[in-house]
Motif scaffolding. Structure first.
Motif, PDB file in Angstrom:
ATOM      1  N   TYR A 293       6.888  -0.913   1.774  1.00 49.02           N
ATOM      2  CA  TYR A 293       6.797  -2.018   2.568  1.00 49.02           C
ATOM      3  C   TYR A 293       8.029  -2.535   3.095  1.00 49.02           C
ATOM      4  O   TYR A 293       9.111  -2.525   2.477  1.00 49.02           O
ATOM      5  CB  TYR A 293       5.761  -2.963   2.004  1.00 49.02           C
ATOM      6  CG  TYR A 293       4.733  -2.264   1.624  1.00 49.02           C
ATOM      7  CD1 TYR A 293       3.729  -1.501   2.257  1.00 49.02           C
ATOM      8  CD2 TYR A 293       3.976  -2.760   0.316  1.00 49.02           C
ATOM      9  CE1 TYR A 293       2.604  -0.927   1.878  1.00 49.02           C
ATOM     10  CE2 TYR A 293       2.726  -2.136  -0.107  1.00 49.02           C
ATOM     11  CZ  TYR A 293       2.025  -1.249   0.684  1.00 49.02           C
ATOM     12  OH  TYR A 293       0.768  -0.889   0.265  1.00 49.02           O
ATOM     13  N   GLN A 297       6.900  -7.929   2.972  1.00 51.38           N
ATOM     14  CA  GLN A 297       5.707  -7.769   2.631  1.00 51.38           C
ATOM     15  C   GLN A 297       5.837  -7.186   1.005  1.00 51.38           C
ATOM     16  O   GLN A 297       5.021  -7.014   0.127  1.00 51.38           O
ATOM     17  CB  GLN A 297       5.032  -6.720   2.960  1.00 51.38           C
ATOM     18  CG  GLN A 297       4.628  -7.040   4.517  1.00 51.38           C
ATOM     19  CD  GLN A 297       3.860  -5.716   5.268  1.00 51.38           C
ATOM     20  OE1 GLN A 297       3.230  -4.984   4.587  1.00 51.38           O
ATOM     21  NE2 GLN A 297       4.002  -5.795   6.514  1.00 51.38           N
ATOM     22  N   SER A 345       5.552  -2.507  -3.224  1.00 53.62           N
ATOM     23  CA  SER A 345       5.411  -4.066  -3.059  1.00 53.62           C
ATOM     24  C   SER A 345       6.524  -4.832  -3.704  1.00 53.62           C
ATOM     25  O   SER A 345       6.361  -5.975  -3.736  1.00 53.62           O
ATOM     26  CB  SER A 345       3.946  -4.405  -3.463  1.00 53.62           C
ATOM     27  OG  SER A 345       2.977  -3.712  -2.959  1.00 53.62           O
TER      28      SER A 345
END
Length: 461
Positions: A293, A297, A345
C-alpha cells in the motif's frame, strides 16, 4: 554493524599457503596472493569514509603491469591480466563520487544513496558481464550434486544451482578460461538424503561427503591445489552450510563461501565470503509477494509475526506481544488476519534473527515495500559491499529491543518517505527472476563472487 564490508583493491584479505587437499603434484604448484602495496590507496567502489578498515597485510610482488611484462602468457596469466584491467577501471570509476552513475546502460543506471558508490558499482558490474566465467565441476550425481529445491525457505539455493546448470550466464565448459570454480553440492539435499534425523545432530556424514568430493576434484583437476581453494566457491542457504564447510580446512578458511547464514561470530569472513539472500517461496514463485500500500495507507508503525526461535525472538515477543497497537507483534497470526496484508499495511517490518542470523523476513519486507528493521548480532546483510543498507533500513541492536517504538517514532515522516522510496528502488536486486534479468538477485550474487575474485591474485609457479 555494517562495517564488515569488502573493500576491493584497498584492503584485500590475507591469503596464505596451507596444506593441499591432495598430494598430487603439490610440490610443483604454488600460489601467491599478490597486492601492490606501493600504489596509493584511493576511495574504492565499496569503501566509504568512516567505514572500519580490515586489519590486513599483504605479500608485495610488483604492480599488475610489472607482473605481466615480459612473461609468457598462460591461460591463468591472461585471466589475471583481465582482472588487473578491471581493477584499474573500477578504481578510476570510484573516484567519481556522483550519486548517479556516469556510464550508459540500456536497462538500468544505478543512482541514489542506496549505493555506496553508484559509478564504481556500475563499472564493476559491466566489467563482470564482459569477462567473468565460472566453471562448474561435473563430478557428482543428483540429487546431492547439480540439483536443488526451488521452493520453500531454501529456494534461493536451488534456484542458483539450477541456473548454473542451465549455463545461460557466465558458465564456461573450459576450466582453463574460468575465473572461479563452483563446487555444486547442495547442503539442503545432503540433509534430505544423507542426514540421519535420529543421530542427535551428527553432521559428520554430510561433512564427509563434501570432504570426499573435494579430494576427488583435487585429484582429477589441478585447480584446487593451484590456488588452495581461493578461487573456488560453494553456496548454501541451509543453516548448516557453515558447519558442513568446516570439514575441509581449505574450504572453510580459503574458499569463497556463499551463505545465507552470514554470521561473523561463527566464522563468516566478509572479505572472502558472500552473504546470500534468504527468500521463502512456498510455490517457487514471487507472484503476489511484490507490492504494498502507499505510505498514506500504512497505519501500523511496526509489525512482526513468527514462532519462538532463538533468544532474540524471545526478547522481542516477551517485550512487545500484546503490549502496543503501534508495535504489533504476534507469535501466531490471529485467525482471519492476513500476514501479507499486515506487511503491506506497516511502515516498518521487524526482522529479528531466529536460531541463525539470516531471516527471509528481510526480503519479504523489501518485496512488500516496508522498511526492514534488522534486529541481529553479527549479521552481514546481502550485497552490503555495494548497497548502503543504512539508507533503506533500520538497524536495531538486540539490547535496544525495548526502545523499538522510540527509535522508530524518532524517524521523521520525510525521512521515512525517503527510505520507503529506496526500498522500492532496491527491490530489483532481490528479485529471483526466471529467467534471470540483469541486476537481479542471481546477477548480484555472481557480482559478489566476482568482487572476491578481484581481491586475490593467483600465480602458478
Amino acid at each position: 554493524m555494517f562495517n564488515f564490508l569488502l573493500a576491493p583493491f584497498y584492503t584485500p584479505h590475507v591469503c596464505r599457503r596451507g596444506q593441499p587437499t591432495s598430494s598430487l603434484d603439490a610440490e610443483k604448484r604454488r600460489v601467491s596472493i599478490l597486492h601492490d602495496e606501493r600504489e596509493t590507496p584511493s576511495p574504492t567502489a565499496f569503501f566509504n569514509e568512516g567505514d572500519e578498515k580490515l586489519d590486513t597485510k599483504f605479500v608485495q610482488k610488483g604492480t599488475d603491469k610489472e607482473y605481466f611484462k615480459g612473461q609468457k602468457y598462460s591461460e591463468l596469466r591472461r585471466i589475471e591480466e583481465k582482472l588487473a584491467k578491471a581493477r584499474y577501471s573500477i578504481r578510476e570509476a570510484s573516484k567519481i563520487r556522483n550519486l548517479t552513475s556516469t556510464l550508459q546502460d540500456p536497462d538500468y543506471v544505478p543512482q541514489g544513496p542506496i549505493y555506496r558508490n553508484a559509478n564504481a558499482f556500475h563499472r564493476s558490474y559491466l566489467e563482470m558481464e564482459k569477462v567473468f566465467k565460472v566453471f562448474v565441476y561435473e563430478e557428482g550425481e543428483p540429487p546431492l550434486f547439480h540439483n536443488g529445491l526451488s521452493k520453500d525457505i531454501y529456494a534461493t539455493e536451488g534456484r542458483f544451482i539450477n541456473e548454473m546448470e542451465k549455463g545461460r550466464h557466465y558458465r564456461t565448459y573450459d576450466p582453463d578460461e574460468a575465473f572461479v570454480y563452483y563446487l555444486p553440492f547442495s547442503v539442503v539435499m545432503l540433509v534430505e538424503y544423507v542426514y540421519n534425523r535420529g543421530s542427535n545432530y551428527n553432521r559428520d556424514p554430510l561433512g564427509l561427503v563434501v570432504k570426499d568430493y573435494i579430494q576427488t576434484i583435487a585429484y582429477k583437476h589441478p585447480f584446487w591445489n593451484r590456488s588452495l581453494g581461493h578461487d573456488h566457491f560453494m553456496l548454501s542457504c541451509h543453516d548448516w552450510g557453515p558447519i558442513v564447510s568446516s570439514y575441509v580446512d581449505l574450504l572453510y578458511n580459503n574458499a569463497i563461501r556463499v551463505l545465507c547464514n552470514a554470521n561473523t561470530s561463527e566464522g563468516f569472513k566478509p572479505s572472502k565470503d558472500v552473504s546470500f539472500p534468504e527468500i521463502k517461496l512456498m510455490d517457487g514463485e514471487v507472484t503476489g509477494l511484490v507490492g504494498g500500500y502507499p505510505p498514506s495507507q500504512r497505519t501500523i508503525l511496526a509489525f512482526f509475526a513468527g514462532h519462538l526461535h532463538g533468544y532474540i525472538r524471545y526478547l522481542l515477543l516477551q517485550t512487545w506481544i500484546n503490549k502496543d497497537q503501534d508495535v504489533q507483534v504476534y507469535e501466531e497470526i490471529p485467525e482471519g488476519m492476513s500476514y501479507y496484508t499486515k506487511l503491506r499495511s506497516s511502515k516498518f517490518c521487524l526482522c529479528p534473527s531466529g536460531y541463525e542470523v539470516a531471516s527471509p523476513r528481510i526480503v519479504e519486507a523489501i518485496f512488500a515495500e516496508c522498511v526492514p528493521v534488522l534486529i541481529s548480532d553479527s549479521y552481514v546483510p546481502p550485497f552490503s559491499d555495494v548497497l548502503n543498507w543504512n539508507s533503506f533500513s533500520v538497524q536495531v541492536a538486540v539490547k535496544e529491543i525495548p526502545n523499538i517504538k522510540k527509535i522508530l517514532m524518532g524517524i521523521s515522516e520525510s525521512q521515512y518517505l525517503r527510505m520507503q522510496r529506496r526500498v522500492k528502488q532496491v527491490q530489483r536486486h532481490f528479485m529471483p527472476n526466471e529467467p534471470p534479468k540483469r541486476y537481479d538477485m542471481f546477477h548480484m550474487t555472481v557480482h559478489s563472487i566476482w568482487l572476491r575474485r578481484l581481491n586475490i591474485h593467483i600465480q602458478d609457479q
